[in-house]
Design a protein around this motif. Structure first.
Motif, mmCIF file in Angstrom:
data_model
loop_
_atom_site.group_PDB
_atom_site.id
_atom_site.type_symbol
_atom_site.label_atom_id
_atom_site.label_comp_id
_atom_site.label_asym_id
_atom_site.label_seq_id
_atom_site.Cartn_x
_atom_site.Cartn_y
_atom_site.Cartn_z
ATOM 1 N N PHE A 17 0.914 -1.178 0.100
ATOM 2 C CA PHE A 17 -0.028 0.187 -0.088
ATOM 3 C C PHE A 17 0.803 1.236 -0.025
ATOM 4 O O PHE A 17 0.595 2.225 -0.626
ATOM 5 N N LEU A 18 1.930 1.202 0.729
ATOM 6 C CA LEU A 18 2.955 2.297 0.626
ATOM 7 C C LEU A 18 3.284 2.581 -0.670
ATOM 8 O O LEU A 18 3.599 3.761 -1.064
ATOM 9 N N VAL A 19 3.733 1.513 -1.474
ATOM 10 C CA VAL A 19 4.109 1.563 -2.826
ATOM 11 C C VAL A 19 3.205 2.066 -3.800
ATOM 12 O O VAL A 19 3.297 3.006 -4.584
ATOM 13 N N GLY A 20 1.599 1.839 -3.380
ATOM 14 C CA GLY A 20 0.743 2.307 -4.156
ATOM 15 C C GLY A 20 0.677 3.783 -3.821
ATOM 16 O O GLY A 20 0.364 4.498 -4.905
ATOM 17 N N GLY A 21 0.721 4.315 -2.644
ATOM 18 C CA GLY A 21 0.475 5.516 -2.325
ATOM 19 C C GLY A 21 1.870 6.487 -2.866
ATOM 20 O O GLY A 21 1.386 7.549 -3.437
ATOM 21 N N LEU A 22 2.993 5.777 -3.119
ATOM 22 C CA LEU A 22 4.137 6.484 -3.782
ATOM 23 C C LEU A 22 3.713 6.792 -5.035
ATOM 24 O O LEU A 22 4.284 7.602 -5.660
ATOM 25 N N TYR A 23 3.295 5.576 -5.797
ATOM 26 C CA TYR A 23 3.106 5.711 -7.167
ATOM 27 C C TYR A 23 2.071 6.866 -7.632
ATOM 28 O O TYR A 23 2.225 7.738 -8.489
ATOM 29 N N PHE A 24 1.187 6.936 -6.700
ATOM 30 C CA PHE A 24 0.130 7.916 -7.029
ATOM 31 C C PHE A 24 0.632 9.295 -6.513
ATOM 32 O O PHE A 24 0.128 10.302 -7.412
ATOM 33 N N THR A 25 1.447 9.294 -5.713
ATOM 34 C CA THR A 25 2.197 10.595 -5.389
ATOM 35 C C THR A 25 2.853 11.379 -6.655
ATOM 36 O O THR A 25 2.604 12.318 -6.785
ATOM 37 N N PHE A 26 3.680 10.167 -7.190
ATOM 38 C CA PHE A 26 4.404 10.623 -8.345
ATOM 39 C C PHE A 26 3.552 11.046 -9.601
ATOM 40 O O PHE A 26 3.707 11.999 -10.402
ATOM 41 N N LYS A 27 2.455 10.179 -9.695
ATOM 42 C CA LYS A 27 1.637 10.343 -10.939
ATOM 43 C C LYS A 27 1.073 11.605 -10.610
ATOM 44 O O LYS A 27 0.858 12.321 -11.508
ATOM 45 N N SER A 28 0.608 12.071 -9.425
ATOM 46 C CA SER A 28 -0.308 13.537 -9.323
ATOM 47 C C SER A 28 0.805 14.560 -9.587
ATOM 48 O O SER A 28 0.224 15.613 -9.897
ATOM 49 N N ASN A 29 1.885 14.586 -9.410
ATOM 50 C CA ASN A 29 2.839 15.445 -9.449
ATOM 51 C C ASN A 29 3.669 15.614 -10.776
ATOM 52 O O ASN A 29 4.212 16.310 -11.454
ATOM 53 N N SER A 30 3.498 14.410 -11.854
ATOM 54 C CA SER A 30 4.188 14.036 -12.870
ATOM 55 C C SER A 30 3.515 14.953 -14.129
ATOM 56 O O SER A 30 4.172 15.680 -15.004
ATOM 57 N N ASN A 31 2.181 14.841 -14.177
ATOM 58 C CA ASN A 31 1.610 15.725 -15.376
ATOM 59 C C ASN A 31 0.685 16.807 -14.719
ATOM 60 O O ASN A 31 -0.383 17.060 -15.337
#
Length: 143
Positions: A17-31
């Motif tokens: 779940f932490l990995v998923g949270g980090l994924y969405f953190t980077f996804k929300s900031n990438s585009n």
């Protein structure tokens, strides 16, 4: 296998779940800023914290954690910090969810509520850890 050990092993589900949270953190900031990714990040981080609260409260894994929890003054300061943070986040999420008519704010508020629920579990775990380590510290000095 006893129940405590089962829940301790179940607490390791926090890492995916932490990995998923980090994924969405980077996804929300990438585009650019993405509300849906922010909401998903809050939900995944809340779930990760919830699973982390299932760990064995008689053990700590890091040396600086042990220093905090075995010192009653530092432990109480940390618990107060957790209480304030948890209340602010939880109230903010509930306020946003029930007061706003905006769909986007309601979605992010739901994620904030899930994150707040995870923090409630972490607060309970922190209180148990402090209680266990203060008892252990007193037992060591009384022997």
């Amino acid at each position: 296998m006893n129940n405590k050990l089962f829940f301790h092993y179940l607490s390791y589900l926090q890492y995916p779940f932490l990995v998923g949270g980090l994924y969405f953190t980077f996804k929300s900031n990438s585009n650019g800023f993405n509300l849906q990714a922010l909401n998903n990040m809050l939900i995944f981080m809340g779930l990760a914290i919830s699973f982390a609260s299932l760990q064995d409260t008689k053990k700590v894994s890091l040396k600086f954690e042990k220093k905090i929890w075995e010192n009653p003054k530092l432990g109480k300061i940390f618990i107060r910090y957790l209480i304030i943070t948890t209340l602010l986040i939880f109230v903010f999420g509930i306020f946003g969810y029930f007061i706003s008519d905006n769909k986007n704010i309601k979605e992010v508020s739901f994620g904030i509520i899930i994150f707040g629920v995870g923090l409630i579990g972490m607060l309970k775990t922190g209180m148990e850890i402090l209680e266990n380590h203060i008892k252990n510290g007193k037992n060591k000095t009384n022997k």
